[in-house]
Design a protein around this motif. Structure first.
Motif, PDB file in Angstrom:
ATOM      1  N   LEU A 121     -12.693  -1.629  -3.184  1.00  0.00           N
ATOM      2  CA  LEU A 121     -11.263  -1.756  -2.920  1.00  0.00           C
ATOM      3  C   LEU A 121     -10.941  -3.156  -2.405  1.00  0.00           C
ATOM      4  CD1 LEU A 121      -8.452  -0.507  -2.812  1.00  0.00           C
ATOM      5  CD2 LEU A 121      -9.001   0.316  -0.512  1.00  0.00           C
ATOM      6  N   ARG A 155      -7.226  -0.697  -8.529  1.00  0.00           N
ATOM      7  CA  ARG A 155      -7.020  -0.693  -7.083  1.00  0.00           C
ATOM      8  C   ARG A 155      -6.375   0.600  -6.614  1.00  0.00           C
ATOM      9  NH1 ARG A 155      -4.001  -0.045  -3.856  1.00  0.00           N
ATOM     10  NH2 ARG A 155      -4.120  -0.746  -1.748  1.00  0.00           N
ATOM     11  N   THR A 168     -11.163  -5.569  -5.314  1.00  0.00           N
ATOM     12  CA  THR A 168     -10.041  -5.347  -6.224  1.00  0.00           C
ATOM     13  C   THR A 168      -8.750  -5.905  -5.633  1.00  0.00           C
ATOM     14  OG1 THR A 168     -11.146  -3.351  -7.025  1.00  0.00           O
ATOM     15  CG2 THR A 168      -8.840  -3.613  -7.609  1.00  0.00           C
ATOM     16  N   ASP A 169      -8.556  -5.729  -4.334  1.00  0.00           N
ATOM     17  CA  ASP A 169      -7.403  -6.329  -3.656  1.00  0.00           C
ATOM     18  C   ASP A 169      -7.412  -7.843  -3.848  1.00  0.00           C
ATOM     19  OD1 ASP A 169      -6.024  -4.136  -2.647  1.00  0.00           O
ATOM     20  OD2 ASP A 169      -7.085  -4.155  -0.733  1.00  0.00           O
ATOM     21  N   CYS A 214      -6.257  -8.701  -7.278  1.00  0.00           N
ATOM     22  CA  CYS A 214      -4.820  -8.448  -7.406  1.00  0.00           C
ATOM     23  C   CYS A 214      -4.004  -9.570  -6.747  1.00  0.00           C
ATOM     24  CB  CYS A 214      -4.448  -7.106  -6.770  1.00  0.00           C
ATOM     25  SG  CYS A 214      -4.970  -5.671  -7.716  1.00  0.00           S
ATOM     26  N   ARG A 249       0.829  -1.191   0.000  1.00  0.00           N
ATOM     27  CA  ARG A 249       0.000   0.000   0.000  1.00  0.00           C
ATOM     28  C   ARG A 249       0.871   1.250   0.000  1.00  0.00           C
ATOM     29  NH1 ARG A 249      -5.656  -1.271   0.721  1.00  0.00           N
ATOM     30  NH2 ARG A 249      -5.688   0.955   0.705  1.00  0.00           N
ATOM     31  N   HIS A 282      -6.745  -4.569 -12.902  1.00  0.00           N
ATOM     32  CA  HIS A 282      -6.884  -4.631 -11.447  1.00  0.00           C
ATOM     33  C   HIS A 282      -5.896  -3.766 -10.659  1.00  0.00           C
ATOM     34  CE1 HIS A 282      -9.580  -7.698 -12.646  1.00  0.00           C
ATOM     35  NE2 HIS A 282      -8.689  -8.659 -12.743  1.00  0.00           N
TER      36      HIS A 282
END
Length: 172
Positions: free
Chosen positions: A131, A69, A134-135, A138, A12, A65
């Motif tokens: 989010l 994200r 999407t995480d 990923c 992050r 993605h």
């Protein structure tokens, strides 16, 4: 054999104090059901901000993605958490106690709230879910692209529904 059975989370870079909801125990802020209205009329200045965020989210949902994200995380990170109070779930007519309702919310990391800015909270919770999903895509590249496309198509429909509820429009 690898000690870690699941892929590690995506790093992050955009994380900062009070910016990364995942770092804050993945709490999903939800309005109480009785606070959900078919149409919400935010104040004019808030409406313009909500419109911008919805339009940006619609654009993000068209990206691959990792890029999606990053865009959703940035949108969410730039949204201030609205002033709110804890909400009490009305359990009348349900076969459970207040303890059970709160226990379910704790398990699913749901934070029921009341606020004077319901549209803002509704959009923010939608982005929290987007989010998180999407995480997942990923971290799990083995998941079907068809399933991912269906999920993001659903996010687009939901974003357009929120736009209609808030009385705003996006070109996409």
């Amino acid at each position: 054999m690898d000690d870690q059975p699941w892929p590690s989370p995506v790093p992050r870079e955009d994380a900062g104090p009070d910016r990364d909801w995942l770092a804050q125990d993945a709490v999903l802020d939800l309005l109480l059901p009785e606070a959900l209205a078919p149409v919400m009329v935010p104040e004019e200045h808030e409406r313009a901000r909500l419109q911008h965020i919805i339009c940006e989210a619609l654009e993000a949902f068209t990206l691959h993605h990792p890029e999606c994200r990053a865009r959703i995380a940035a949108l969410l990170g730039n949204m201030e958490k609205p002033m709110s109070d804890p909400g009490v779930v009305d359990i009348s007519g349900l076969p459970l106690t207040s303890f059970h309702a709160n226990d379910y919310d704790r398990y699913f990391r749901v934070n029921r709230i009341t606020t004077a800015q319901p549209a803002h909270v509704l959009l923010r919770s939608f982005l929290q879910v987007a989010l998180s999903v999407t995480d997942l895509f990923c971290r799990a590249p083995h998941l079907s692209e068809k399933a991912a496309k269906a999920q993001f198509d659903g996010f687009k429909v939901h974003a357009r529904l929120l736009a209609r509820c808030f009385g705003v429009e996006c070109a996409r």
